[in-house]
Structure formats: C-alpha cells, structure tokens
Design an enzyme around this catalytic site. Sequence first.
Site, PDB file in Angstrom:
ATOM      1  N   CYS A 117       0.929  -1.406  -0.030  1.00  0.00           N
ATOM      2  CA  CYS A 117      -0.005   0.022   0.065  1.00  0.00           C
ATOM      3  C   CYS A 117       0.821   1.127   0.127  1.00  0.00           C
ATOM      4  CB  CYS A 117      -0.829   0.018   1.329  1.00  0.00           C
ATOM      5  SG  CYS A 117      -0.049  -0.274   2.741  1.00  0.00           S
ATOM      6  N   HIS A 448      -1.322   0.914   7.377  1.00  0.00           N
ATOM      7  CA  HIS A 448      -1.873   1.078   6.056  1.00  0.00           C
ATOM      8  C   HIS A 448      -1.768   2.496   5.573  1.00  0.00           C
ATOM      9  CE1 HIS A 448      -4.072  -0.275   2.657  1.00  0.00           C
ATOM     10  NE2 HIS A 448      -5.152   0.575   2.928  1.00  0.00           N
TER      11      HIS A 448
END
Length: 500
Positions: A117, A448
């Site tokens: 990510c 994330h």
Amino acid sequence: MSDSKLEFNIKHAGKSYPISLGNNATAGELKSCVEDLTKVPLSRQKYMVKGGLVDDSAKLVDVIKPGSTLMLLGTADAGLVSKPAEKNQFIEDLAPEEQLQRSSDLPIGFQNMGNTCYLNSTLQALYRIKPLRELILSYNGSETATSSAADSTVESHKKIVLELQRCFQNLKNKSFKSVMPMVLLTALRKCYPQFAERDSQMGFYKQQDAEELFTQLFHSLSVVFGDKFEDEFSINFKTTTTDSANENDVSVKEESDTKLQCHISSNTNFLKNGLVESLHETIEKRSEFTGANSKYVVDKQITRLPKYLTVQYVRFFWKRSTGKKSKILRKVSFPFQLDVSDMLTPEYMKEKIKVRDEFRRIEKEKAEKDRDSKRRKIDSSNGSNLSSMTPRERYETEQALAQSEREHWEAEFKKHTPSEVTEGENPSSLYELVGVITHQGANSESGHYQSFIRDDYDEDKWYKFNDDKVSVVDKEKIESLSGGGESDSALILIYKGFGL
C-alpha cells in the site's frame, strides 16, 4: 482589420478557426462557412451568443464584435464519412469488468501485492501531478539520462521510469479494472534493496515507509530527467549558520531540496508552525575558530519556490526500545491554501507578495462569478434554447461552457504572471492543496497507507485511493486527516502553485 471585412474566431472542440466575412454577411453565410470548416451540420450548430444566431438573415456585425472569439456547440459529422485515425473500439466489445470501468468516471486503483500500500498510495499521488505525469508518459527509453554523475545504476533508474510509464499508461487508459505494478516493484527492489526487506520469521516482504519511497522515486526521476524534473519541485534556500558564542563566526551558503519538513514538537498544532521551526534550528558542532564544540544557530530563507511544493510531516522516529520507527500521533492541522511568504528572503518576499495579492483579487472575482452562475439556470444562459437539446448535446454544452470558463481564468492568471518567472517557478507565495498521502497505525512497518487526491476541476470533490478501491469523498473528510490518533494521519502533502 480591413474596413470591408468582419474578422473573428470560431472555437469548436478545442480548435480555433479564423473567420473573415464581409461586413454585410449574415448568420446563414457564417453557418455555411463553418460547416465546411468544422463538419458540423447547419441543423446542429448552436452559437453561444445573444440570440444564438437563430435567424439566418441576421447581420453578423450587429451581434459579433471584431476580433472576438465565438463558441460553437454541436457534433461534427466528419467521423462518419472519413476513416478514423485509430480503430474504433466500442464499449460493447470490451470485457464486462472493463465495460464497467470505462463507463465510470472514477479513476482506477492498484492491486495490493502484499504490504505494498505504501507503493500504491505514492504512485497515485505522483500520477496526479500533471507535468510529472506528462514527462513520464512522453519518456523515450533510448534517451540518455541527464545525471552528470558516473552512476553505475543509471540503467536501473531508467528501468524504474519505464515501468512508471507503463503503470501511468494503464491508469490513463483504464486498461484494466485495477493495475498490478509487479514489474515496477521488482525494479524498485533491485535498485533500492531496502524495499526488498523480508520478515525474518515469516519470510514475507515487510511494509515500508511511503516517504522513503517518495524520496527514492524523486531521486530516480532526477537522475533520468535532471532539470526537466527538478525545476517543478526544487526549493532553493539561503542558509546562514552563526556561532551563538561568536557572532563573527558566520557562514552563508545556497542549498536546495525537493521538500519542506514539518517538525512536530509538543507545541506544534499547525503545519505552518512546524515548517517555520524546521527552517530555524540549533545544532552543536566543532568551531573552526576555537577548536571547541559550540552551539550554532541555523537559519534558512527560501530564494526560489517551485510550482509543486511537497511537505513531509516528520511523524516517524527511531525508538530504541522497540527497534522500530514509531509514530508521533499528535494532531497538526494543515490549510487548503498555504501562504509561505514569511519563509522567504525579504527581496524575494516582496516579489511574491505583489503577485499573490493580484492572484487573490482574481480569485475573488472568480468566486463572485461562480456564485452568480449557480444562481442562473443553464437553460437561460446567453439566450440559447438549451432545453430543446438532447441529453448528449446538453452534456457537451455544459462541458464546453465549463472549459471556456477555465480557459478564461487561466488566461487571467497568466496575464498577471511576471515575465521574469523562471521555468517551473511559482509566480506567487500561494499554494493550494491537491494531494495527501496518509498512514494508519502506530509505526512505519505496520498499518496502512492511502492517498487522497483533489479532482482537477471541482475543489470540493476528492478521491480516496485505498489500493484498488477508489471512492469519492468530500472536502470535510480531508480536514480530518491531520492526525490525533492511529487513524489516517497526513504524512505527505502536495501543494500546487495557486493559479497555475
């Protein structure tokens, strides 16, 4: 202009056509002339002018000013009788998932290949920077890298750029439902081994720091493109270092960087505070005069502002007890419009403030006109009977009017941009926020990363890129990204020069 001629321009589908007709010419004569030039049939021609030139016998000199530009709406028939430049591909012929993506106005995302990510969010942010996107898409791999250094890894950097180009091309064409940047990731890990680090127990690739990737990609782009890339992002500083115990021990030098840093202390509540603190620091080093250690005050003032200003929140720090880069969770608010005039040298500040004030005046005029436009119905604009249009014609009309407005204001800003502004330089001290890379979690090796990118034309519309999931969010959501916990916290801000 000749005394017996009426000369003006017709604009259609982004092209401008010069028109020269007799002073006694009628609307009917203009339509016949325009049909030959644009292939728009007489029955489809609609002119954005008072009265719409509905009456073919109307004298042009009564409604069109010499030297003006008149917008024409209507679909041309040329494509029906001439061979297309490219093979037509109809949406019905595409795979079902590609039909869905092509029919959607949403951008597409990147697939997460396992803790990637950090890569996906960074690529989306870079792609949305127009000059950088165009530079990469137009890159010819056979070109010689512009780096003057004898860099043995030049070919590795070129490979990265070529794979960036492939990814950007897929984003642009929406070739797939989402993009898998596997080959780019392989090239990155070969050039920058830190991105190939694996978990010692499980063997999978570790999560990495998006800011580190951002910095390394900038390095590769600098190696390959040199000034063509650096001009858009390079910030120049005048750095003065003074010994606090000996005012005669002063050194001044010129430095440059591609980002500003926002240091976060217990007193930092706003981005501007952190930026100013990063330009004024105290360090300890050995004095060349006394031979003893002394405290030096380091003051930086900006001498050149780029079109695109990247700002890094210094949120991560090395925590010895855990052996990881931990995160400062403090909330630090950032503005949608950033004025950095107080960070400039006095002479440079004077130049930029003058243009800033002029740009703000134009912005105020634009805001007032936008408010007026929203109060008026499109059916009554310019006296045109738009209510009789088909949905497609109405859509084309609205798009053409919006494009015309954008071009008008772009011209206004350009008109008040000093001619001495250098390539890639911001003419004023003002910036507007266009992108944010965020991080969720407590340290850089977990959590994330996502990116939030502003729409090119609607300032209140933003896109959230969560790997391959793309959604629309409003401006209020962006305000919540300033931190204060383990939820999305801004890590990198991308600002674009105002009015550019």
